[in-house]
Scaffold this active site. Sequence first.
Site, PDB file in Angstrom:
ATOM      1  N   GLY A  67       0.837  -1.193   0.000  1.00 55.72           N
ATOM      2  CA  GLY A  67       0.000   0.000   0.000  1.00 55.72           C
ATOM      3  C   GLY A  67       0.872   1.242   0.000  1.00 55.72           C
ATOM      4  O   GLY A  67       2.058   1.166   0.368  1.00 55.72           O
ATOM      5  N   HIS A 120      -4.253   1.199   7.973  1.00 49.25           N
ATOM      6  CA  HIS A 120      -2.894   1.758   8.020  1.00 49.25           C
ATOM      7  C   HIS A 120      -2.776   2.968   7.081  1.00 49.25           C
ATOM      8  O   HIS A 120      -2.211   4.005   7.457  1.00 49.25           O
ATOM      9  CB  HIS A 120      -1.911   0.638   7.632  1.00 49.25           C
ATOM     10  CG  HIS A 120      -0.474   1.035   7.505  1.00 49.25           C
ATOM     11  ND1 HIS A 120       0.505   0.550   8.352  1.00 49.25           N
ATOM     12  CD2 HIS A 120       0.171   1.833   6.618  1.00 49.25           C
ATOM     13  CE1 HIS A 120       1.682   1.062   7.993  1.00 49.25           C
ATOM     14  NE2 HIS A 120       1.508   1.832   6.936  1.00 49.25           N
ATOM     15  N   GLU A 121      -3.342   2.848   5.878  1.00 51.76           N
ATOM     16  CA  GLU A 121      -3.242   3.951   4.906  1.00 51.76           C
ATOM     17  C   GLU A 121      -4.093   5.148   5.320  1.00 51.76           C
ATOM     18  O   GLU A 121      -3.675   6.303   5.154  1.00 51.76           O
ATOM     19  CB  GLU A 121      -3.639   3.487   3.500  1.00 51.76           C
ATOM     20  CG  GLU A 121      -2.882   2.301   2.929  1.00 51.76           C
ATOM     21  CD  GLU A 121      -1.370   2.378   3.047  1.00 51.76           C
ATOM     22  OE1 GLU A 121      -0.827   3.485   3.194  1.00 51.76           O
ATOM     23  OE2 GLU A 121      -0.718   1.320   3.007  1.00 51.76           O
ATOM     24  N   GLN A 163       2.657   9.846   1.938  1.00 57.54           N
ATOM     25  CA  GLN A 163       4.027   9.321   1.971  1.00 57.54           C
ATOM     26  C   GLN A 163       4.895   9.864   0.838  1.00 57.54           C
ATOM     27  O   GLN A 163       6.115   9.802   0.909  1.00 57.54           O
ATOM     28  CB  GLN A 163       4.003   7.784   1.903  1.00 57.54           C
ATOM     29  CG  GLN A 163       3.403   7.146   3.143  1.00 57.54           C
ATOM     30  CD  GLN A 163       3.324   5.644   3.010  1.00 57.54           C
ATOM     31  OE1 GLN A 163       2.376   5.122   2.424  1.00 57.54           O
ATOM     32  NE2 GLN A 163       4.321   4.940   3.522  1.00 57.54           N
ATOM     33  N   HIS A 180      -2.243   7.202   7.679  1.00 55.80           N
ATOM     34  CA  HIS A 180      -1.287   8.112   7.026  1.00 55.80           C
ATOM     35  C   HIS A 180      -1.974   9.421   6.626  1.00 55.80           C
ATOM     36  O   HIS A 180      -1.403  10.500   6.770  1.00 55.80           O
ATOM     37  CB  HIS A 180      -0.704   7.476   5.758  1.00 55.80           C
ATOM     38  CG  HIS A 180       0.473   6.580   5.990  1.00 55.80           C
ATOM     39  ND1 HIS A 180       1.641   7.016   6.555  1.00 55.80           N
ATOM     40  CD2 HIS A 180       0.674   5.266   5.705  1.00 55.80           C
ATOM     41  CE1 HIS A 180       2.510   6.010   6.616  1.00 55.80           C
ATOM     42  NE2 HIS A 180       1.948   4.927   6.102  1.00 55.80           N
ATOM     43  N   CYS A 213       6.163  -0.434   7.438  1.00 60.27           N
ATOM     44  CA  CYS A 213       5.764   0.780   6.719  1.00 60.27           C
ATOM     45  C   CYS A 213       6.934   1.255   5.884  1.00 60.27           C
ATOM     46  O   CYS A 213       8.061   1.288   6.359  1.00 60.27           O
ATOM     47  CB  CYS A 213       5.345   1.860   7.714  1.00 60.27           C
ATOM     48  SG  CYS A 213       4.825   3.402   6.918  1.00 60.27           S
ATOM     49  N   LEU A 214       6.645   1.628   4.651  1.00 64.76           N
ATOM     50  CA  LEU A 214       7.707   2.110   3.765  1.00 64.76           C
ATOM     51  C   LEU A 214       8.310   3.414   4.282  1.00 64.76           C
ATOM     52  O   LEU A 214       9.432   3.751   3.915  1.00 64.76           O
ATOM     53  CB  LEU A 214       7.159   2.299   2.343  1.00 64.76           C
ATOM     54  CG  LEU A 214       6.683   0.998   1.666  1.00 64.76           C
ATOM     55  CD1 LEU A 214       6.026   1.308   0.323  1.00 64.76           C
ATOM     56  CD2 LEU A 214       7.843   0.022   1.496  1.00 64.76           C
TER      57      LEU A 214
HETATM   58  O1  GNR Z   1       4.093  -2.658   2.506  1.00 66.49           O
HETATM   59  C1  GNR Z   1       3.487  -2.548   3.574  1.00 66.49           C
HETATM   60  N1  GNR Z   1       3.237  -3.663   4.312  1.00 66.49           N
HETATM   61  C2  GNR Z   1       2.406  -3.669   5.426  1.00 66.49           C
HETATM   62  C3  GNR Z   1       2.444  -4.785   6.246  1.00 66.49           C
HETATM   63  C4  GNR Z   1       1.629  -4.859   7.339  1.00 66.49           C
HETATM   64  C5  GNR Z   1       0.759  -3.824   7.622  1.00 66.49           C
HETATM   65  C6  GNR Z   1       0.711  -2.707   6.819  1.00 66.49           C
HETATM   66  C7  GNR Z   1       1.529  -2.626   5.724  1.00 66.49           C
HETATM   67  S1  GNR Z   1       1.453  -1.222   4.684  1.00 66.49           S
HETATM   68  C8  GNR Z   1       3.074  -1.215   4.052  1.00 66.49           C
HETATM   69  C9  GNR Z   1       3.222  -0.140   2.992  1.00 66.49           C
HETATM   70  C10 GNR Z   1       3.027   1.217   3.621  1.00 66.49           C
HETATM   71  O2  GNR Z   1       3.829   1.738   4.333  1.00 66.49           O
HETATM   72  N2  GNR Z   1       1.885   1.798   3.412  1.00 66.49           N
HETATM   73  O3  GNR Z   1       1.625   2.966   4.004  1.00 66.49           O
HETATM   74 NI    NI Z   2       2.813   3.009   5.802  1.00 58.94          NI
END
Ligand code: GNR
Ligand code: NI
Length: 172
Positions: free
Chosen positions: A49, A136-137, A54, A140, A94-95
């Site tokens: 995601g 999660h997104e 980001q 953000h 998270c990236l």
């Molecule tokens: O790539 C991602 N893997 C992930 C693994 C577990 C829970 C959430 C994520 S999202 C993350 C990519 C990202 O940072 N999205 O904002």
């Molecule tokens: Ni993230």
Amino acid sequence: MAQLLILEFPDPRLRTRASAVNPAWLHEPATQRLIDDMFETMYEAPGIGLAASQVDVHRRFMVIDVSEEKDQPLVFVNPVITARSGEQIYQEGCLSVPGIFADVARAERITVTALDRSGSAFELQTDGLLAVCIQHEIDHLEGKLFVDYLSPLKREMVRKKLAKQRKQTDAA
Ligand code: GNR
Ligand code: NI
């Protein structure tokens, strides 16, 4: 297509609350290119995601693909969670917080409404990893990161570890 720069914790820009997307903006070619570039950036990372926040675009949309084959791209514009139930604990990454993984508790099942990339409204009921990723997104877009669910002490350890990692990468 182009890869975009991903902001990293503790960059203060990640704390910006994104504003709503005007549906007319989706009809601009530059917007569609941005969405394509976000998918490319996400797939190359690789990640499941990527929220606009980001890549320093403070508008409410995100791209997601949790499929094994990476052939199920989803775009959520102005997403809203309208129902949530249960609880699941998932080890998140998270990236924007590279190399750090921690358990986070979230709703197991959610209903989300959003627009797709062409501006059509849809509603999705989902659970498991996709539900984790959507939550999660959306965090953000609110300026929130998964490390905010950790204790202040753990978050400080994460900040130091990333600073150290960066120092090593920069020296190399
Ligand atoms: O790539 C991602 N893997 C992930 C693994 C577990 C829970 C959430 C994520 S999202 C993350 C990519 C990202 O940072 N999205 O904002
Ligand atoms: Ni993230």
